[in-house]
Design a protein around this motif. Structure first.
Motif, short mmCIF file in Angstrom:
data_model
loop_
_atom_site.label_atom_id
_atom_site.label_comp_id
_atom_site.label_asym_id
_atom_site.label_seq_id
_atom_site.Cartn_x
_atom_site.Cartn_y
_atom_site.Cartn_z
N ASN A 331 0.81 -1.23 0.00
CA ASN A 331 0.00 0.00 0.00
C ASN A 331 0.84 1.28 0.00
O ASN A 331 0.35 2.34 0.38
N MET A 332 2.08 1.21 -0.44
CA MET A 332 2.96 2.38 -0.38
C MET A 332 2.52 3.51 -1.31
O MET A 332 2.92 4.66 -1.12
N SER A 333 1.70 3.21 -2.30
CA SER A 333 1.24 4.26 -3.23
C SER A 333 -0.25 4.54 -3.08
O SER A 333 -0.84 5.18 -3.94
N ARG A 334 -0.84 4.09 -1.98
CA ARG A 334 -2.28 4.29 -1.79
C ARG A 334 -2.61 5.78 -1.73
O ARG A 334 -2.06 6.52 -0.93
N GLY A 335 -3.53 6.20 -2.58
CA GLY A 335 -3.93 7.60 -2.62
C GLY A 335 -3.09 8.47 -3.53
O GLY A 335 -3.35 9.66 -3.67
N ASN A 336 -2.08 7.88 -4.17
CA ASN A 336 -1.20 8.67 -5.04
C ASN A 336 -1.93 9.15 -6.29
O ASN A 336 -1.65 10.23 -6.81
N SER A 337 -2.87 8.35 -6.77
CA SER A 337 -3.66 8.73 -7.94
C SER A 337 -5.14 8.71 -7.59
O SER A 337 -5.61 7.79 -6.92
N LEU A 338 -5.87 9.71 -8.02
CA LEU A 338 -7.30 9.79 -7.77
C LEU A 338 -8.11 9.55 -9.04
O LEU A 338 -9.32 9.74 -9.06
N PHE A 339 -7.43 9.15 -10.12
CA PHE A 339 -8.10 8.82 -11.38
C PHE A 339 -7.63 7.43 -11.84
O PHE A 339 -6.50 7.04 -11.57
N PHE A 340 -8.51 6.71 -12.53
CA PHE A 340 -8.20 5.36 -13.01
C PHE A 340 -7.65 4.49 -11.87
O PHE A 340 -6.61 3.85 -11.98
N ARG A 341 -8.37 4.49 -10.76
CA ARG A 341 -7.92 3.74 -9.58
C ARG A 341 -8.25 2.26 -9.73
O ARG A 341 -9.41 1.88 -9.91
N LYS A 342 -7.24 1.43 -9.64
CA LYS A 342 -7.42 0.00 -9.80
C LYS A 342 -7.79 -0.66 -8.47
O LYS A 342 -7.41 -0.15 -7.40
N VAL A 343 -8.50 -1.77 -8.55
CA VAL A 343 -8.79 -2.56 -7.35
C VAL A 343 -7.50 -3.22 -6.90
O VAL A 343 -6.78 -3.81 -7.71
N PRO A 344 -7.14 -3.12 -5.62
CA PRO A 344 -5.90 -3.74 -5.13
C PRO A 344 -5.85 -5.23 -5.44
O PRO A 344 -6.83 -5.95 -5.21
N ALA A 345 -4.74 -5.68 -5.96
CA ALA A 345 -4.59 -7.09 -6.34
C ALA A 345 -4.61 -7.98 -5.10
O ALA A 345 -3.98 -7.67 -4.09
N GLY A 346 -5.35 -9.07 -5.19
CA GLY A 346 -5.39 -10.05 -4.11
C GLY A 346 -6.21 -9.64 -2.92
O GLY A 346 -6.12 -10.28 -1.87
N LYS A 347 -7.00 -8.58 -3.04
CA LYS A 347 -7.82 -8.13 -1.91
C LYS A 347 -9.28 -8.07 -2.32
O LYS A 347 -9.61 -7.94 -3.49
N ARG A 348 -10.15 -8.18 -1.32
CA ARG A 348 -11.60 -8.13 -1.59
C ARG A 348 -12.22 -6.97 -0.82
O ARG A 348 -11.73 -6.57 0.25
N TYR A 349 -13.30 -6.46 -1.38
CA TYR A 349 -13.97 -5.32 -0.78
C TYR A 349 -14.92 -5.79 0.32
O TYR A 349 -15.74 -6.70 0.12
N VAL A 350 -14.80 -5.20 1.51
CA VAL A 350 -15.66 -5.52 2.65
C VAL A 350 -16.64 -4.37 2.83
O VAL A 350 -16.27 -3.27 3.26
N TRP A 351 -17.89 -4.62 2.48
CA TRP A 351 -18.90 -3.56 2.49
C TRP A 351 -19.12 -2.98 3.87
O TRP A 351 -19.23 -1.76 4.04
N ASP A 352 -19.19 -3.84 4.90
CA ASP A 352 -19.47 -3.36 6.25
C ASP A 352 -18.38 -2.44 6.77
O ASP A 352 -18.65 -1.52 7.55
N GLU A 353 -17.15 -2.68 6.35
CA GLU A 353 -16.01 -1.88 6.85
C GLU A 353 -15.62 -0.77 5.89
O GLU A 353 -14.78 0.08 6.22
N ARG A 354 -16.21 -0.79 4.70
CA ARG A 354 -15.92 0.23 3.67
C ARG A 354 -14.42 0.30 3.37
O ARG A 354 -13.81 1.38 3.32
N ARG A 355 -13.85 -0.87 3.15
CA ARG A 355 -12.41 -0.91 2.85
C ARG A 355 -12.09 -2.25 2.20
O ARG A 355 -12.93 -3.15 2.11
N PHE A 356 -10.81 -2.38 1.77
CA PHE A 356 -10.31 -3.63 1.21
C PHE A 356 -9.45 -4.34 2.25
O PHE A 356 -8.75 -3.70 3.04
N ARG A 357 -9.51 -5.66 2.22
CA ARG A 357 -8.62 -6.42 3.10
C ARG A 357 -8.28 -7.77 2.44
O ARG A 357 -8.91 -8.18 1.50
#
Length: 357
Positions: A331-357
């Motif tokens: 996650n060293m570049s998290r937030g570096n780009s606010l356009f064309f944001r890719k889904v983090p590789a190997g992670k799934r979206y957790v709706w209840d937590e509003r984040r990826f893990r």
């Protein structure tokens, strides 16, 4: 601004002229003929840019923390391929407006304006001190007898007896000297305004847990002092200072190398040389972005806000621990780009937590 007389140019020689062009990098008020621009106009300009950029910084900070209120959607990347993408700047800002209204995009603006205004004044004052000291040194004869041409990057032309021709200070030496002065000025401004920066970030991160703990600038100062003491005002300061210093030196040294060795000396290359500072600044900011990310995360870590606690972040023992954790998670570049944001590789979206893990 005074200009160098023609005799000064003749004494510099062709090599001196090439070096003078190579050293054309921006160092703030020090480069403007030795006189400070009107502080009020600088503060007003800085304040205007701060207001305009506030929504962008707000979204960026929330993304840096790892808060993703909107799930990925199927879209197309720049090559036209279908991929799952995260919401960009405008979609994220639209969500904030939906929750808090348009005024919600400007949370944390007051302390950020204070930081901008104070930082501008401190930065200018430090550079002014250097300028006054340099003038006093020249006028006092510490550099020998000669003529001082105010506003020139090679300001002193020696007229000592028996010296028929004197070379000006080399462009590399000038770059090193002025970069050092700019480093001190920026560091002083950062050190003094960092408490406002911490409050700004915490005001923004409150969006995640819907808290109101940091509702005002003065009350925020009291809250931080009561709960964390003096050190709480300087959370995340070390990586921020290191990032600023590294970015400054990388930017100016790369610009010097490009202007001196990569670009030919000629009229056709004048514009290219003027743009080299902007290009090198962009690359320097990209390389030092992890320091910005770690600094912002440390400023909100374990401060009593949901965005600084699990599941968004563990309690880091130090900024090096934070760096290590982010590096392991990729996650060293998290937030570096606010356009064309890719889904983090190997992670799934957790709706209840509003984040990826």
């Amino acid at each position: 601004m005074a200009t160098r007389p023609e005799v000064g140019r003749e004494r510099a020689g062709s090599r001196g002229e090439a070096e003078a062009e190579a050293v054309e990098v921006s160092f703030g008020p020090w480069r403007r003929g030795g006189s400070m621009a009107d502080e009020a106009s600088q503060v007003l300009l800085g304040s205007g840019l701060t207001v305009l950029s506030q929504p962008l910084m707000y979204v960026k900070v929330l993304v840096q923390v790892g808060y993703e209120p909107l799930p990925p959607t199927l879209g197309r990347n720049i090559f036209g391929r279908q991929v799952y993408q995260l919401p960009g700047l405008f979609a994220y800002a639209k969500h904030i407006v939906k929750v808090d209204g348009r005024a919600g995009l400007f949370k944390g603006l007051a302390p950020r304006l204070c930081s901008s205004a104070i930082g501008t004044v401190v930065h200018g004052k430090v550079l002014q001190r250097y300028q006054e000291a340099a003038k006093a040194e020249v006028r006092g004869g510490l550099l020998g007898w000669g003529v001082y041409f105010e506003g020139s990057p090679h300001a002193f032309v020696s007229l000592q007896p028996g010296a028929s021709k004197k070379e000006p200070v080399s462009s590399l030496e000038q770059v090193l000297k002025e970069t050092s002065r700019e480093m001190v000025a920026r560091s002083a401004a950062t050190l003094i305004t960092h408490p406002f920066h911490v409050i700004t970030l915490r005001c923004m991160v409150q969006f995640i847990g819907r808290e109101t703990k940091y509702s005002g600038t003065l009350s925020a100062f009291a809250t931080i002092y009561r709960e964390e003491g003096i050190l709480g005002f300087f959370a995340g300061l070390v990586p921020r200072l290191l990032g600023d210093i590294l970015s400054l030196w990388l930017c100016n040294m790369l610009a010097y190398l490009i202007n001196t060795y990569a670009l030919e000396n000629g009229v056709s290359m004048t514009e290219m040389k003027s743009y080299s500072q902007a290009v090198t600044g962009f690359f320097a900011s990209m390389l030092t972005y992890p320091f910005v990310l770690v600094s912002n995360l440390m400023a909100v870590n374990n401060c009593g806000l949901a965005g600084g606690l699990l599941p968004y972040a563990p309690t880091y023992s130090s900024w090096l621990d934070c760096w290590s954790q982010l590096h392991k998670e990729g996650n060293m570049s998290r937030g570096n780009s606010l356009f064309f944001r890719k889904v983090p590789a190997g992670k799934r979206y957790v709706w209840d937590e509003r984040r990826f893990r």
